[in-house]
Design a protein around this motif. Structure first.
Motif, PDB file in Angstrom:
ATOM      1  N   ARG A  90      -3.017  -3.143 -38.231  1.00  0.00           N
ATOM      2  CA  ARG A  90      -1.856  -4.011 -38.403  1.00  0.00           C
ATOM      3  C   ARG A  90      -2.073  -4.855 -39.661  1.00  0.00           C
ATOM      4  O   ARG A  90      -2.576  -5.977 -39.590  1.00  0.00           O
ATOM      5  N   VAL A  91      -1.760  -4.306 -40.797  1.00  0.00           N
ATOM      6  CA  VAL A  91      -1.822  -5.041 -42.061  1.00  0.00           C
ATOM      7  C   VAL A  91      -0.556  -4.721 -42.840  1.00  0.00           C
ATOM      8  O   VAL A  91       0.095  -3.698 -42.610  1.00  0.00           O
ATOM      9  N   GLY A  92      -0.222  -5.608 -43.768  1.00  0.00           N
ATOM     10  CA  GLY A  92       0.957  -5.401 -44.594  1.00  0.00           C
ATOM     11  C   GLY A  92       0.685  -5.782 -46.033  1.00  0.00           C
ATOM     12  O   GLY A  92      -0.424  -6.231 -46.383  1.00  0.00           O
ATOM     13  N   PRO A  93       1.666  -5.665 -46.884  1.00  0.00           N
ATOM     14  CA  PRO A  93       1.461  -5.975 -48.312  1.00  0.00           C
ATOM     15  C   PRO A  93       1.131  -7.442 -48.571  1.00  0.00           C
ATOM     16  O   PRO A  93       0.537  -7.768 -49.599  1.00  0.00           O
ATOM     17  N   LYS A  94       1.485  -8.336 -47.636  1.00  0.00           N
ATOM     18  CA  LYS A  94       1.209  -9.755 -47.830  1.00  0.00           C
ATOM     19  C   LYS A  94      -0.066 -10.211 -47.132  1.00  0.00           C
ATOM     20  O   LYS A  94      -0.398 -11.400 -47.180  1.00  0.00           O
ATOM     21  N   THR A  95      -0.766  -9.305 -46.498  1.00  0.00           N
ATOM     22  CA  THR A  95      -1.935  -9.693 -45.703  1.00  0.00           C
ATOM     23  C   THR A  95      -3.053 -10.216 -46.606  1.00  0.00           C
ATOM     24  O   THR A  95      -3.466  -9.544 -47.552  1.00  0.00           O
ATOM     25  N   ARG A  96      -3.520 -11.408 -46.285  1.00  0.00           N
ATOM     26  CA  ARG A  96      -4.608 -12.053 -47.049  1.00  0.00           C
ATOM     27  C   ARG A  96      -5.931 -12.058 -46.264  1.00  0.00           C
ATOM     28  O   ARG A  96      -7.004 -12.084 -46.849  1.00  0.00           O
ATOM     29  N   ILE A  97      -5.807 -12.111 -44.942  1.00  0.00           N
ATOM     30  CA  ILE A  97      -7.005 -12.107 -44.082  1.00  0.00           C
ATOM     31  C   ILE A  97      -6.966 -10.857 -43.225  1.00  0.00           C
ATOM     32  O   ILE A  97      -5.992 -10.618 -42.506  1.00  0.00           O
ATOM     33  N   GLU A  98      -8.011 -10.042 -43.313  1.00  0.00           N
ATOM     34  CA  GLU A  98      -8.118  -8.843 -42.484  1.00  0.00           C
ATOM     35  C   GLU A  98      -9.331  -8.990 -41.567  1.00  0.00           C
ATOM     36  O   GLU A  98     -10.453  -9.165 -42.044  1.00  0.00           O
ATOM     37  N   VAL A  99      -9.070  -8.955 -40.284  1.00  0.00           N
ATOM     38  CA  VAL A  99     -10.152  -8.948 -39.302  1.00  0.00           C
ATOM     39  C   VAL A  99     -10.451  -7.482 -39.002  1.00  0.00           C
ATOM     40  O   VAL A  99      -9.570  -6.743 -38.566  1.00  0.00           O
ATOM     41  N   ILE A 100     -11.667  -7.086 -39.244  1.00  0.00           N
ATOM     42  CA  ILE A 100     -12.010  -5.664 -39.148  1.00  0.00           C
ATOM     43  C   ILE A 100     -13.263  -5.477 -38.310  1.00  0.00           C
ATOM     44  O   ILE A 100     -14.078  -6.405 -38.171  1.00  0.00           O
ATOM     45  N   THR A 101     -13.380  -4.321 -37.738  1.00  0.00           N
ATOM     46  CA  THR A 101     -14.643  -3.983 -37.090  1.00  0.00           C
ATOM     47  C   THR A 101     -15.626  -3.491 -38.143  1.00  0.00           C
ATOM     48  O   THR A 101     -15.245  -3.051 -39.222  1.00  0.00           O
ATOM     49  N   GLU A 102     -16.901  -3.533 -37.789  1.00  0.00           N
ATOM     50  CA  GLU A 102     -17.940  -3.467 -38.822  1.00  0.00           C
ATOM     51  C   GLU A 102     -17.987  -2.139 -39.574  1.00  0.00           C
ATOM     52  O   GLU A 102     -18.249  -2.094 -40.765  1.00  0.00           O
ATOM     53  N   GLY A 103     -17.739  -1.014 -38.876  1.00  0.00           N
ATOM     54  CA  GLY A 103     -17.799   0.277 -39.556  1.00  0.00           C
ATOM     55  C   GLY A 103     -16.749   0.417 -40.641  1.00  0.00           C
ATOM     56  O   GLY A 103     -16.942   1.157 -41.622  1.00  0.00           O
ATOM     57  N   ILE A 104     -15.631  -0.301 -40.499  1.00  0.00           N
ATOM     58  CA  ILE A 104     -14.570  -0.200 -41.496  1.00  0.00           C
ATOM     59  C   ILE A 104     -15.013  -0.814 -42.821  1.00  0.00           C
ATOM     60  O   ILE A 104     -14.640  -0.337 -43.898  1.00  0.00           O
ATOM     61  N   LEU A 105     -15.844  -1.855 -42.766  1.00  0.00           N
ATOM     62  CA  LEU A 105     -16.355  -2.439 -44.018  1.00  0.00           C
ATOM     63  C   LEU A 105     -17.148  -1.400 -44.807  1.00  0.00           C
ATOM     64  O   LEU A 105     -17.024  -1.314 -46.039  1.00  0.00           O
ATOM     65  N   THR A 106     -17.948  -0.606 -44.114  1.00  0.00           N
ATOM     66  CA  THR A 106     -18.738   0.422 -44.805  1.00  0.00           C
ATOM     67  C   THR A 106     -17.831   1.406 -45.524  1.00  0.00           C
ATOM     68  O   THR A 106     -18.076   1.785 -46.671  1.00  0.00           O
ATOM     69  N   ARG A 107     -16.751   1.831 -44.870  1.00  0.00           N
ATOM     70  CA  ARG A 107     -15.803   2.751 -45.502  1.00  0.00           C
ATOM     71  C   ARG A 107     -15.167   2.108 -46.734  1.00  0.00           C
ATOM     72  O   ARG A 107     -14.974   2.752 -47.761  1.00  0.00           O
ATOM     73  N   MET A 108     -14.820   0.817 -46.636  1.00  0.00           N
ATOM     74  CA  MET A 108     -14.227   0.118 -47.781  1.00  0.00           C
ATOM     75  C   MET A 108     -15.194   0.072 -48.954  1.00  0.00           C
ATOM     76  O   MET A 108     -14.823   0.297 -50.111  1.00  0.00           O
ATOM     77  N   LEU A 109     -16.458  -0.213 -48.652  1.00  0.00           N
ATOM     78  CA  LEU A 109     -17.468  -0.300 -49.715  1.00  0.00           C
ATOM     79  C   LEU A 109     -17.697   1.055 -50.368  1.00  0.00           C
ATOM     80  O   LEU A 109     -17.864   1.141 -51.595  1.00  0.00           O
ATOM     81  N   GLN A 110     -17.720   2.126 -49.574  1.00  0.00           N
ATOM     82  CA  GLN A 110     -17.936   3.453 -50.155  1.00  0.00           C
ATOM     83  C   GLN A 110     -16.772   3.846 -51.058  1.00  0.00           C
ATOM     84  O   GLN A 110     -16.946   4.539 -52.066  1.00  0.00           O
ATOM     85  N   THR A 111     -15.561   3.388 -50.710  1.00  0.00           N
ATOM     86  CA  THR A 111     -14.379   3.693 -51.523  1.00  0.00           C
ATOM     87  C   THR A 111     -14.310   2.816 -52.755  1.00  0.00           C
ATOM     88  O   THR A 111     -13.959   3.271 -53.857  1.00  0.00           O
TER      89      THR A 111
END
Length: 841
Positions: A90-111
């Motif tokens: 649940r995020v949108g173009p105006k989202t400034r704060i994203e609460v994420i589970t930990e594995g998703i951070l790893t995917r973001m960093l790899q990208t």
């Protein structure tokens, strides 16, 4: 918006992160750190319109934190505040704060290794020390060092030892908030209880419902205990007031989890049965009573076996304090601890980091994709266990994710991009070109969740194919609230969750939504073999199984797949010498041979078979510890035959050889001579002959392969060949086979005792001989066994002269009485020796 304790320190925290790029926040439970801290940084100048990422260890906590923050801004989730969890974003173009589970951070960093559009990464509840949190922090620290020096990192916790983390963050400042909790009246057991934990919890819930007001949060080790407690409570009469029983654990659907934390209806009370998921981050509305069983379930990985098992362990003191704090968040409360104060003294202070006890395959793959082959290149709060990391790397090489140098392959990159465990990602990628991608996604979803069969004992219905068939059946039909498959009750909400996950992966991999509905269920075993090649199992004669890794395994309950010649164990435990198989599927030998052709080794096995006393020669196809096929080898290598025959002789002993009296005497003569002159004579002792079979006997064995063949050997000639030609005359002179005695007889010398060779001779044949016969340059006197006419020893001596002078006369008196016809002279030195009754005249 009501004031929370964290509000008092937010100015200081903002000031620290304006001046530095790291900070550590320690805030007591209930202080409000999770929902207030991210909002406090939205207008900080260093953010510059970038996003804030906050990591939560659990999906439920991530969703709830995002909803609470969005509500405090008067917005819906997905506007300023959003969340990303598995299968739900649940995020949108105006989202400034994203609460994420930990594995998703790893995917973001790899990208995006620099996290260009991120200004701050917050690690919430870091004290839980999950593997993904440790990995995410290590990657963020290196990204900041190499790519983004302005990236802010904030580590938050309620029970963390802050100093080591601050040191890891290059002496980051520590900010503390005391928080605000209401008093909690804590009760302990008066004495240690041997009652099952479910019974203790049920009894305590009954007591609390009668004595205390408010809702109850009961902590249990796992889903199994929760279901059993729930069943008992449903059967009980719990009074006039309506009671809502709400399970809460990680594998429940988001709707079921939300129901557990939602406030009660007026006039209703709630009993939440939770695992450690409810320790931190989220507030369960209405709870003023905590019942803590004192146990939790954690995974323990064994590098020796490559298996992970769940262990039920005592909670740490810090976790127990977190649990108790749930009772005092909203009002004064009460906590029932189901252990004694004495037992509490034995509990560990804090939870063990997951990195010490878990399978590191996923982490090793992420590091390889990141470009790190040596984990020491990164900063860790705890170093990675070397054995577990080595085992993980070995598995990734086997799956084709890494090459032999530890570099990630193209296949490995695709595996990492899926976000699945390496085994399941590999399985799906292999399945797609086989036209089995849909089945692989369904199988992966089944294996990623808890068992959808209700009321079955572990391993009782182990065939994983029935689970896949069940979710297909539920998807095809308008199932009733209670559905059955093959007579087994199904967890319908879980079936639908599993199907949703499978559909998500099909979409992710570009597989048609309807693929997997064909008659392909027979291929489950083949797909599992790709995911778990080390757990391919071969049936033994006793009904148990041997795993490809060499360990034993068994199906504890007899069932249809118990007779399968080969199966693949997708889930098993790691207890004892044989692991119990919980989930498996049969696989065909032909499929194994075609799919793992490059890993199946052909070996020639030539070995000695003791019972038959012969050498056997077999050709084998081996897959790890499993022998897939075996056939007689018509023309084995002669050297292999020789080695096997020599092994057989070593096992059976030298008695397997055809010893003649002549050969045995020669061997003993050589032992005698070696004792006299070790440098000049070969060592023919049995010990040395066995130790050097290949040298002295091997050249004579070519073409032989059985005990019967050995009978053709001439051991006397073989041993004689150990002596140089020029020394053979000396052999006959210094260690003669026979000695001629005064009667003219040639008497054999017994060399069985190399310290004292024996000459056994009738006393009458020695008349007239004044001294003991000697051998070996006259240095070694023979031990004389002087015999009666009946060849029985009457005297043993090495001093013949002394015998004639002293003992002879007593011996003569005895022998003359027993053998009167024989010749017994008064003077043996002047008498005529004879080998007859009397000497010839």
């Amino acid at each position: 918006m009501k004031t929370l304790p964290i509000d008092a320190i937010l100015p200081d925290l903002c000031k620290e992160l304006r001046e530095q790029t790291s900070a550590v926040l320690v805030a007591a439970p209930g202080a409000g750190k999770t929902t207030r801290v991210p909002l406090a940084f939205l207008e900080e100048p260093w953010i510059k319109g970038r996003r804030i990422l906050m990591l939560e260890p659990r999906r439920l906590a991530a969703r709830m934190a995002a909803r609470y923050m969005a509500a405090s801004l008067g917005e819906q989730v997905g506007e300023t505040v959003g969340y990303r969890v598995r299968l739900d974003t649940r995020v949108g173009p105006k989202t400034r704060i994203e609460v994420i589970t930990e594995g998703i951070l790893t995917r973001m960093l790899q990208t995006d290794p620099a996290l260009e559009d991120v200004g701050l990464v917050i690690f919430d509840e870091f004290h839980e020390r999950s593997l993904q949190a440790d990995l995410g922090l290590a990657l963020c620290l290196q990204a900041r060092e190499l790519l983004r020096e302005d990236l802010r990192i904030l580590v938050m916790s309620a029970t963390l030892e802050a100093e080591p983390v601050a040191a890891l963050l290059q002496n980051a400042p520590i900010v503390k908030s005391e928080g605000r909790t209401f008093p909690v009246d804590t009760h302990y057991l008066s004495r240690r209880s041997e009652v099952a934990v479910e019974q203790q919890v049920v009894a305590t819930i009954q007591k609390a419902l009668q004595q205390d007001g408010g809702d109850i949060l009961a902590f249990l080790p796992g889903a199994g205990e929760i279901r059993r407690v729930e069943a008992r409570l449903i059967e009980m009469d719990m009074g006039q007031k309506p009671i809502r029983i709400a399970p809460l654990y990680g594998n429940l659907s988001s709707q079921e989890q939300d129901r557990a934390v939602a406030p009660c209806q007026p006039g209703e009370r709630k009993v939440v049965l939770a695992t450690s998921i409810a320790e931190t981050s989220l507030t369960v509305e209405g709870v003023t009573i905590v019942i803590d069983s004192g146990w939790m379930r954690v995974p323990r990985f064994s590098p020796r076996t490559g298996l992970t098992r769940l262990e039920t362990v005592r909670v740490a003191k810090a976790s127990a304090d977190q649990r108790r704090g749930r009772a005092g968040r909203l009002a004064p409360g009460v906590c029932y601890r189901l252990w004694t104060k004495e037992e509490e003294q034995q509990m560990e202070a804090s939870r063990r980091p997951e990195i010490r006890d878990t399978d590191l395959a996923a982490l090793a793959l992420e590091l390889a994709v990141w470009g790190v082959t040596d984990p020491a290149e990164l900063s860790w709060l705890d170093p990675l266990p070397a054995a577990a990391f080595s085992q993980a790397r070995g598995l990734l090489v086997w799956l084709g994710a890494l090459d032999q140098q530890g570099q990630v392959t193209a296949h490995g990159k695709r595996m990492a991009e899926t976000g699945l465990s390496p085994r399941l990602a590999h399985m799906i990628l292999v399945a797609i070109p086989l036209g089995l991608g849909g089945l692989a996604c369904e199988l992966a979803a089944v294996l990623s969740e808890r068992d959808l069969f209700r009321g079955v004992r572990a391993g009782e219905h182990a065939d994983v194919r029935s689970r896949v068939e069940a979710i297909r059946k539920v998807q095809r039909s308008d199932a009733q609230p209670y559905a059955y498959h093959e007579g087994i009750s199904l967890n319908l909400p879980l079936c639908r969750t599993i199907w949703t996950e499978a559909a998500h992966w099909k979409k992710q991999f570009g597989i048609r939504a309807d693929e997997g509905g064909r008659d392909d269920i027979h291929a489950c075993g083949l797909l599992l073999a790709h995911a778990f090649p080390d757990r391919v199992a071969q049936r033994r004669e006793n009904g148990r199984y041997l795993l490809q890794s060499g360990r034993g395994a068994l199906l504890a309950h007899v069932q249809e797949i118990s007779s399968a010649p080969y199966l693949v164990a997708a889930e098993l435990d790691d207890h004892g010498s044989e692991s119990a198989i919980y989930l498996a599927a049969p696989v065909e030998l032909a499929d194994l041979e075609s799919s793992f052709a490059d890993q199946i080794e052909e070996e020639s096995r030539v070995y000695w078979e003791p019972g038959q006393q012969t050498v056997r020669a077999l050709l084998r196809k081996r897959f790890g510890a499993l022998v897939l096929r075996e056939a007689h080898q018509a023309d084995p290598d002669p050297d292999d035959l020789l080695e096997a025959l020599l092994t057989g002789i070593a096992i059976e002993g030298l008695e397997l050889l055809p010893w003649t009296k002549q050969a045995r005497q020669l061997q003993q003569r050589l032992v005698f001579l070696h004792r006299q002159e070790p440098d000049n004579w070969p060592d023919a002792s049995e010990e040395n002959l066995l130790a050097s079979l290949a040298e002295w006997l091997g050249p004579h064995l070519y073409g032989m392969k059985s005990g019967a063949d050995l009978k053709r050997l001439s051991l006397h000639e073989i041993l004689l060949g150990l002596i140089p030609w020029e020394r053979r005359r000396e052999l006959e002179k210094e260690a003669p086979t026979h000695i001629e005695v005064p009667s003219g007889s040639r008497i054999p010398v017994d060399y069985s005792d190399p310290e004292s060779p024996i000459l056994s001779v009738r006393l009458q044949e020695m008349f007239g001989l004044t001294e003991t016969p000697r051998i070996y340059h006259g240095r070694v006197p023979l031990t004389l066994h002087l015999l009666s006419p009946a060849h029985r020893p009457v005297q043993v001596t090495r001093d013949l002269t002394s015998f004639w002078q002293q003992a002879y006369f007593d011996v003569k008196k005895d022998l003359k009485g027993r053998y009167p016809k024989h010749y017994w002279p008064d003077d043996p030195l002047q008498a005529m020796p004879t080998n007859r009754t009397r000497p010839r005249s």
